[in-house]
Design an enzyme around this catalytic site. Sequence first.
Site, PDB file in Angstrom:
ATOM      1  N   ASP A 129     -46.314  51.124 -11.380  1.00 63.00           N
ATOM      2  CA  ASP A 129     -45.547  51.358 -10.961  1.00 63.00           C
ATOM      3  C   ASP A 129     -43.646  50.935 -10.497  1.00 63.00           C
ATOM      4  OD1 ASP A 129     -47.434  53.175 -12.276  1.00 63.00           O
ATOM      5  OD2 ASP A 129     -47.249  54.613 -10.232  1.00 63.00           O
ATOM      6  N   HIS A 154     -47.443  53.451  -3.479  1.00 62.81           N
ATOM      7  CA  HIS A 154     -46.610  53.276  -3.844  1.00 62.81           C
ATOM      8  C   HIS A 154     -45.828  52.531  -3.212  1.00 62.81           C
ATOM      9  CE1 HIS A 154     -46.423  56.103  -7.381  1.00 62.81           C
ATOM     10  NE2 HIS A 154     -46.583  55.026  -7.257  1.00 62.81           N
ATOM     11  N   ARG A 158     -51.004  52.906   8.388  1.00 62.23           N
ATOM     12  CA  ARG A 158     -51.595  51.991   7.781  1.00 62.23           C
ATOM     13  C   ARG A 158     -50.210  51.096   6.823  1.00 62.23           C
ATOM     14  NH1 ARG A 158     -49.969  56.815   2.479  1.00 62.23           N
ATOM     15  NH2 ARG A 158     -50.300  58.396   4.231  1.00 62.23           N
ATOM     16  N   SER A 185     -49.039  62.687   1.300  1.00 60.69           N
ATOM     17  CA  SER A 185     -49.773  62.925   2.870  1.00 60.69           C
ATOM     18  C   SER A 185     -48.254  62.680   3.526  1.00 60.69           C
ATOM     19  CB  SER A 185     -49.592  61.576   3.248  1.00 60.69           C
ATOM     20  OG  SER A 185     -48.630  60.270   3.566  1.00 60.69           O
TER      21      SER A 185
HETATM   22  N1  ARG Z   1     -48.653  57.571  -1.297  1.00 62.32           N
HETATM   23  C1  ARG Z   1     -47.726  58.245  -0.702  1.00 62.32           C
HETATM   24  C2  ARG Z   1     -48.350  58.946   0.350  1.00 62.32           C
HETATM   25  O1  ARG Z   1     -49.082  58.201   0.981  1.00 62.32           O
HETATM   26  C3  ARG Z   1     -46.515  58.548  -1.676  1.00 62.32           C
HETATM   27  C4  ARG Z   1     -45.985  57.554  -2.025  1.00 62.32           C
HETATM   28  C5  ARG Z   1     -44.776  58.368  -3.210  1.00 62.32           C
HETATM   29  N2  ARG Z   1     -43.782  57.586  -3.751  1.00 62.32           N
HETATM   30  C6  ARG Z   1     -43.565  56.905  -4.870  1.00 62.32           C
HETATM   31  N3  ARG Z   1     -42.192  57.122  -5.194  1.00 62.32           N
HETATM   32  N4  ARG Z   1     -43.918  58.429  -5.333  1.00 62.32           N
HETATM   33  O2  ARG Z   1     -47.480  59.984   0.549  1.00 62.32           O
END
Ligand code: ARG
Length: 433
Positions: free
Chosen positions: A261, A312, A331, A365
């Site tokens: 992605d 992401h 993280r 999150s």
């Molecule tokens: N995994 C991320 C979280 O912990 C959300 C990232 C969303 N990023 C994106 N490009 N859609 O919330």
Amino acid sequence: RPKFAPFNTCQDATTGTSGASGASGPKFASFNVCQDPTFGMGHYQSPVPLVTNAPLNHAIGSPGIVSSWTEWQPLKEVIVGRCELSCKPGNEPAFEAKLKSREHALFSAEPGLRSDEAIATGQDELAGLVDVLEKNGVTVRRPDVVDWSKPYSTPDFEVPCGNTSAMPRDVLLTVGNEIVESTMSWRARFFEYRAYRTLLNEYFERDPNFEWTAGPKPTMADHLYHYDFPHEARGGESDNVRSELAEKRIYIHTEAEPIFDAADVMRLGRDLFVCNSFTTNRKGYDWLRRRFNKRGLRVHFLDFPKDTAPMHIDVLFVPLSKDTVVLNPVRPPRPWVERMLRENGWKVIWGVSQGLPTPPLSQCSEWLSLNVLSIDDKKVLVEAQETRVMDLLSKHGFEPIPVPLRSIAEFGGAFHCCTADVRREGPLESYFP
Ligand code: ARG
């Protein structure tokens, strides 16, 4: 159906005991043991050396309509997503694993259109974002309205519906004058590029320098997923098991086909940082590495072992200017990353969050707090309720601009996710001396 591939652990990167630095030139190789692309790929190996010495090809980087090398050079044109006809995807393997728990509202939600209310609120927020961008001199373009509620099938799979046009960052990777359509990794997102085809065709017609490429479309057949991947949603595995797997870089996808992605990539001029995750496998990283090594760029491998469902990079590793990057304290990346940044003259800021809940039908999150968008190397768009982030950024000399953008989390992200760069002013440079 595949079992986990045999996995070599990479002690150096895990424990942070890297080799000595001292050679002149950018300090990468001695730290980034896991830049070795053969690491952890099981049977999959690449003979191509990682750090390129190829000269930068400035000719093909000459600025036209499409030109953006970093996350912070002055933003001139950007795509802002849209929420109309967005859907809740069905429970395919990668989606289900991401949810972790059976308690998650999306686990039992009927796939199909999101509520009228969510779509209307999301659209209002995006309209507010467009307004702020335009007031700051940025040209805003929007994708097509696509009906994501139709079921579809390929020879390899079928799904009850698609996903959204709200998250262009996940689909389009702009590197200089090139836009790569990413392969995607969820079946519900297989056709998401369709929302951007009108725009990409237009750029192709208007900008003779625009290079339009696409990652090889995966089949997304069953061989791409670890069907035995443990998660609570399928019957009671604890987060501990997943932590062990994350530590070993075992995610929901196999290495059967390259997947990435675009939102797993951060662009820092000559250096691209790519996150191994639930949406980008090592073969996907290697596709990007080969592609951009040819253009004289360096493509680095990152992972975030404390993230048990990484998806992401844009809440984990967030560069704000030519010498400042925000990292996520909950993280963090492997220890070599912070050292590598500092030894190359970068300042590391540990991010904060207001800790506010995300909407129930969101799989994001509270760390969307860090999912900011830079208009230039000072001005940063921050969610209006994230005052801790704004205070932090102000303290470090940035100018946060508050914009309400909370409900858009239901569609998969915040500022960085719901936008995609078309043009930022400024040349390709190296920020690692
Ligand atoms: N995994 C991320 C979280 O912990 C959300 C990232 C969303 N990023 C994106 N490009 N859609 O919330």
